[in-house]
Scaffold this motif. Sequence first.
Motif, PDB file in Angstrom:
ATOM      1  N   TYR A 187      11.243  23.081   6.329  1.00 49.75           N
ATOM      2  CA  TYR A 187      10.120  23.246   7.254  1.00 49.75           C
ATOM      3  C   TYR A 187       9.220  24.342   6.683  1.00 49.75           C
ATOM      4  O   TYR A 187       9.611  25.507   6.620  1.00 49.75           O
ATOM      5  N   LYS A 188       8.038  23.991   6.269  1.00 49.26           N
ATOM      6  CA  LYS A 188       7.180  24.913   5.513  1.00 49.26           C
ATOM      7  C   LYS A 188       6.640  26.055   6.362  1.00 49.26           C
ATOM      8  O   LYS A 188       6.173  27.062   5.824  1.00 49.26           O
ATOM      9  N   GLU A 189       6.670  25.922   7.664  1.00 46.50           N
ATOM     10  CA  GLU A 189       6.273  27.014   8.555  1.00 46.50           C
ATOM     11  C   GLU A 189       7.514  27.431   9.325  1.00 46.50           C
ATOM     12  O   GLU A 189       8.145  26.603   9.983  1.00 46.50           O
ATOM     13  N   ASN A 200       0.330  29.459   4.656  1.00 48.68           N
ATOM     14  CA  ASN A 200       0.244  29.717   3.210  1.00 48.68           C
ATOM     15  C   ASN A 200       0.481  31.180   2.840  1.00 48.68           C
ATOM     16  O   ASN A 200      -0.103  31.717   1.907  1.00 48.68           O
ATOM     17  N   ASN A 217      12.316  27.344  -0.964  1.00 43.75           N
ATOM     18  CA  ASN A 217      11.604  26.074  -0.873  1.00 43.75           C
ATOM     19  C   ASN A 217      12.048  25.389   0.416  1.00 43.75           C
ATOM     20  O   ASN A 217      12.822  24.433   0.405  1.00 43.75           O
ATOM     21  N   PRO A 267       6.618  28.416  -1.916  1.00 47.77           N
ATOM     22  CA  PRO A 267       5.645  27.315  -1.841  1.00 47.77           C
ATOM     23  C   PRO A 267       4.299  27.789  -1.293  1.00 47.77           C
ATOM     24  O   PRO A 267       3.868  27.390  -0.213  1.00 47.77           O
ATOM     25  N   PHE A 312       7.433  32.088   6.694  1.00 47.30           N
ATOM     26  CA  PHE A 312       6.326  31.345   6.085  1.00 47.30           C
ATOM     27  C   PHE A 312       5.332  30.998   7.185  1.00 47.30           C
ATOM     28  O   PHE A 312       5.707  30.433   8.218  1.00 47.30           O
TER      29      PHE A 312
END
Length: 841
Positions: A764-766, A785, A761, A804, A782
């Motif tokens: 930083y989602k990317e 998506n 998780n 995520p 990541f």
Amino acid sequence: MIYEKQKTKQISFPLGGIGTGSIGLGGNGELIDWEIFNRPNKNSRNGYSHFAIKATRKNATTVKVLHGDTNENLTGMIDKYYGFGHGVRTNSLAGLPHFKNVIFDGTFPFANLTFSDDDFPATVKLCAFNPFIPHDDFNSSIPSALFEWEVQNTANEEIEFALAFTVCNPATLEKHEKVCLKNGCGVKLGSNVDKKNTKYSDLCILTDGDDCAVQQYWYRGSWQDGITTYWKNLSSQTRLIDRIYEEDEQKDPTKRDHATIASYFTIKPHESKKVKFVLAWNVPNAYNYWDRKETEGEITWRNYYATQFDSSVDSASYSLENYATLYEKTALFSSALQSSTLPNFVKEAISANMSIIKTPTVLRYEDGSFWAWEGCNETYGSCFGTCQHVWNYAYVMPYLFPKLERSIREMTMNHALDDNGGTIFRITLPPQRTLSNSANYRSCVDGQMGEVIKCYREWIFSGDDTWLKTYSEKIFSMLEYAWSDKNKDKWDLDCDGVLEGRQHHTLDLELFGPSSWLQGFYLLALNCGAKMAKYLGENDRYEKYTALYEKGKKWTNENLFNGEYFYHKIDLKDKSILDRYENAQYYWNNETKEIKYQVSEGCIIDQMLADWHAILIGADGVFDKDKKLRALESLYKYNFKESMRTVANMWRNFALNDESATIICSYPNEDKIPSIPISYCDEAMTGFEYALAGLMIANGFVTEGEKMVKAIRDRYDGEKRNPWNEIECGSNYARAMASFALLPIYSGFTFDMTKKHIGFNPIYKEGKYLFSVAESWGQVQFNDNSLTLSCYGNPLTLCSINAPITKINSVTVDGKRIDFTVTNGKISFGDTTIFKELKIV
């Protein structure tokens, strides 16, 4: 990270294996801190050991030592008899021609140096390292330093070069032998001392150069005869001529023998050539010099590496023969770490402190078990015994070398656990001496509860049920010691989930009464113990531990929060508290009529340390979220200092002047400052700072946490302090490895390999993050998506993963689609072994 000029001043970059000792590579290219003799040896050199280069053109010959300008005090080093006032030491070679320009590019485990000068017709580059390969403790424990030199001819003519490596023999009764192997040539610098003697040593220098010369001995003379003759030989001889002596022939007993190997090659204009050198050592017989009683005689054992390699020739040859593989695997790990989506100063903090396990802070016992000091004094280890409460903070080995980390748990439970469940928080060597050699010891609350927590961690990280079953009774006995009537310090004698007793801790003294800091350790240990008991079907223990955890957690959150932060509940004026314990009057301040060395109303940096550990092991935690967030705000407000100029610190000075730092314990309410507060209260110790920064970042205070981390790395800038030596109670201090925990915190990495499950998780989602679990490691990315998990180590078997990703169309493993289900964000696909890649789109 690049260091130049004054920023190279304090650098000593450790080169060595886990538990082998190390040699420092100075910021100017010197070989310093020769710490390979089974104890620290700071600020040392080994004779005139160095690299040098000669360039021969048609009309000129230039010879230089591969050093930059000296970083020593030009008046001289402090020495009792012959130092200060005598100038720079002659064995610094500062008086010989050397390079004007040196750039030190250090990203542990690699040091890359570039040497250049207006009067030298080449740029010379060095890559130095010792293998650092996750989960490969054998290849990461080789007693050697590997050097690859690249010489680039910058002239418009062909030039002949000689690259020479000189090493001094530190042994007594020196004996040198030429070494000719299929993969290289060199010299073994041995000794005629008995191989079982603690003074025995042998070193080996090898090169893979196609055309090499060996000078087994420098000229034996007095005064400066040896270095003078060597420099003339190197400068004037087309090739070094070998010199051989028969043992003590012409030997001045005050002088050490040196040997030199040289690689010769010709480079065309604007082309380059690479040459490798290896320095390996064998000082096989370690000895106990810290707590041996006169009646015991000499206590010795063999270093683990000496059970794997018969001599330095073997380890040098192995290093050279396997250089490509060792380099590639180390570079793969370094690249994965450095490409992680983290601020550069965070990556510096993580990688720099990995070096600690490559210094004399660490050794490996003859069976391979891991043992360590807290840090290093100049010539003596600092605080022996893999001290529980210090090594609680060290997160490098649990992730990267879990087998070695697990050996600490085993050594504790096999040799430092008494029949009542108490542990000695310092293990001596040999470990069998620990219980018999520790009269009147006191168990340590955060250390012992930390052992329970770490046993849980080792179990779920590995998924090894057999290991848990083997040690479960010992684990439970450590936990139950808290309320045992055999516990002389009566931690939780009434078994109500609250620590009211006398509690030894990592700040080296004792607290009396409940504090959120030590209470947190106890409650997290209960939580972990309950999970282990439940898994093993021990329902009575599970129910008891769970009830204590819930009761203690409720009490802590209701009674130890003052509206701003969590604190320590004690009446400092109540002397009767001390009367309950033997020899506790030491804590009474008879002048102010107060109990000394207590946190009391202070805002201590570790007040919620348990929740830092809980995040890292996926446990439930102790502190209510709203109160925790408020307390984190207060910690930043009161403990983080933009400048240390206004702080009155009576303790050790690890941050000074305009430097920023986070102090151990602040006292916001001046009316409630104890007459003598908790020990070390105004110090700034990096391990504590990293732990708090990690807790901050994990709870959304990213800017504040990153500011704390950057403040540390700004202090260790190469000019003020060594970037690869964060200090506390000595050099190369173990607690600083708390910085490694920043990596799984940023990636949001969790694991439970008893269920073959991991999760991410990320903050930083990317981006990319290095991960390590069970016996495997790799990198997760990541992007848009999707998730790509690449295994670089051993294959990884999983049943499920959390990530995520909002909508999943397919899951592929090594290029093949597999079936999957998704429940509450958990992606399940049954037992699946990933050899190279898992992809979720």
